[in-house]
Write an enzyme that holds these catalytic residues in place. Structure first.
Site, mmCIF file in Angstrom:
data_model
loop_
_atom_site.group_PDB
_atom_site.id
_atom_site.type_symbol
_atom_site.label_atom_id
_atom_site.label_comp_id
_atom_site.label_asym_id
_atom_site.label_seq_id
_atom_site.Cartn_x
_atom_site.Cartn_y
_atom_site.Cartn_z
ATOM 1 N N SER A 235 0.807 -1.216 0.000
ATOM 2 C CA SER A 235 0.000 0.000 0.000
ATOM 3 C C SER A 235 0.843 1.271 0.000
ATOM 4 C CB SER A 235 -0.950 -0.006 1.207
ATOM 5 O OG SER A 235 -1.886 -1.049 1.094
ATOM 6 N N HIS A 295 0.178 4.343 4.514
ATOM 7 C CA HIS A 295 -0.539 4.934 3.386
ATOM 8 C C HIS A 295 -0.184 6.414 3.248
ATOM 9 C CE1 HIS A 295 -3.989 1.726 3.520
ATOM 10 N NE2 HIS A 295 -2.783 1.195 3.575
#
Length: 354
Positions: A235, A295
């Site tokens: 991610s 993230h």
């Protein structure tokens, strides 16, 4: 060997040939060929590299012109069907909208869109995705459902484990480990759909640098913000690709068609997901075992590194200032995280030595 049967007679194609033979010399030059390809009679605008490739393939006598026989062979060559209607070109046209240029256009108007090329091929994200799939399959084959608990042999070696921070490869290799098939598929789809368009303009190695910077920033950022959290998945790298598109738009603003629309799309996508993640984690206090800090850190790295690494087609003084600000900011943030990891041992969980 199969032979394609022409749908029209030679006389029909002769009339088309004469129409675009502007100077009536019996040849179609590369400029005249470009006029054919970019004609409004065609459904799609074809990048200049395709025009050059068509000319190279069918300019049999090497004079950089097409006579009628060469033109006729080009039109009826089934190997070139992908040039005029390939799904990849359709996808690029969708994700990067093009202007319908007026009769008078500036030199830089839409220049970025003309840089899309399959030469060299965009293989970086494809190869990376294949490696992730192979390692996932190894773990799943070793022990049923081991991927959901990250207990397979590859996951055990590669996952980011805060109590094994001395094994420095884990700060990067956690991108190869995924928790379940759904986690893997989502990351693969995003990195392929967003990574390949970047590679077609900026080349695969630049995009890979941005991706790895996002992965490294994700683990370092998580170690500082959530020191007890384990990390698995790509991610951080995926979010770096999202904001790398934003970086490319910033640095090629004047060369792009509809830069504001493109910017809004990527900001909305990234902002919505990150905002929801932060709200769930810190407001609703929902424990979903997701490394939200990775993230955010990956997205920030993609923006800052993308500004430095990705191509800038026409450098301005303002863009030079932005370039220097981004490289200094990224260096300071990464340096601070590294120092924190090296010096703040009491801040982290006690390390495992066996």
């Amino acid at each position: 060997m199969s032979v394609q049967i022409p749908l029209k007679t030679k006389d029909f194609y002769k009339s088309i040939f004469n129409k675009y033979d502007r100077n009536r010399d019996g040849f179609i030059s590369i400029n005249e060929l470009n006029d054919i390809i970019e004609s409004r009679e065609y459904e799609e605008d074809i990048p200049p590299y395709c025009v050059k490739k068509i000319l190279e393939l069918h300019d049999l006598d090497g004079d950089r012109k097409l006579n009628f026989e060469e033109f006729y062979e080009m039109i009826n060559n089934p190997d070139l069907q992908y040039v005029f209607g390939h799904y990849l070109n359709r996808y690029i046209s969708w994700i990067i909208p093009r202007k319908q240029h007026p009769t008078t256009r500036t030199v830089t108007d839409g220049l970025y869109e003309e840089e899309y090329s399959c030469y060299p091929p965009a293989v970086g994200m494809v190869i990376l995705s294949l490696v992730q799939i192979i390692l996932f399959c190894i773990d799943e084959a070793t022990e049923y459902n081991s991927t959901k608990s990250a207990s397979g042999p590859c996951a055990t070696i590669f996952i980011y484990e805060p109590r094994r921070r001395r094994e420095i490869w884990r700060y990067v290799t956690y991108m190869f480990v995924h928790i379940g098939a759904f986690h893997l598929v989502v990351n693969l789809l995003v990195q392929i759909l967003l990574g390949i368009p970047l590679e077609m303009v900026h080349q695969w190695w630049r995009v890979l640098i941005v991706y790895l910077a996002g992965v490294l920033a994700g683990s370092l950022g998580t170690s500082v913000v959530d020191p007890t959290v384990k990390l698995a998945g790509a991610s951080g790298g995926v979010y770096s690709l999202v904001t790398a598109h934003v970086a490319s738009i910033i640095m090629n603003w004047k060369e792009m068609s509809y830069p504001i629309a493109q910017m809004l799309v990527f900001i909305i996508v990234a902002g919505t997901d990150i905002g929801t993640a932060v709200y769930n984690r810190y407001v609703l206090d929902i424990d979903e075992h997701i490394g939200y800090a990775a993230h955010i850190a990956g997205a920030l790295a993609g923006l800052l590194v993308g500004i430095n690494v990705l191509r800038n087609l026409s450098v301005t003084r303002t863009e030079r200032v932005i370039w220097w600000c981004s490289i200094v900011t990224f260096s300071l943030l990464m340096g601070a995280c590294l120092v924190w990891n090296l010096a703040g041992k009491s801040y982290f969980p006690e390390e495992i030595w066996n």
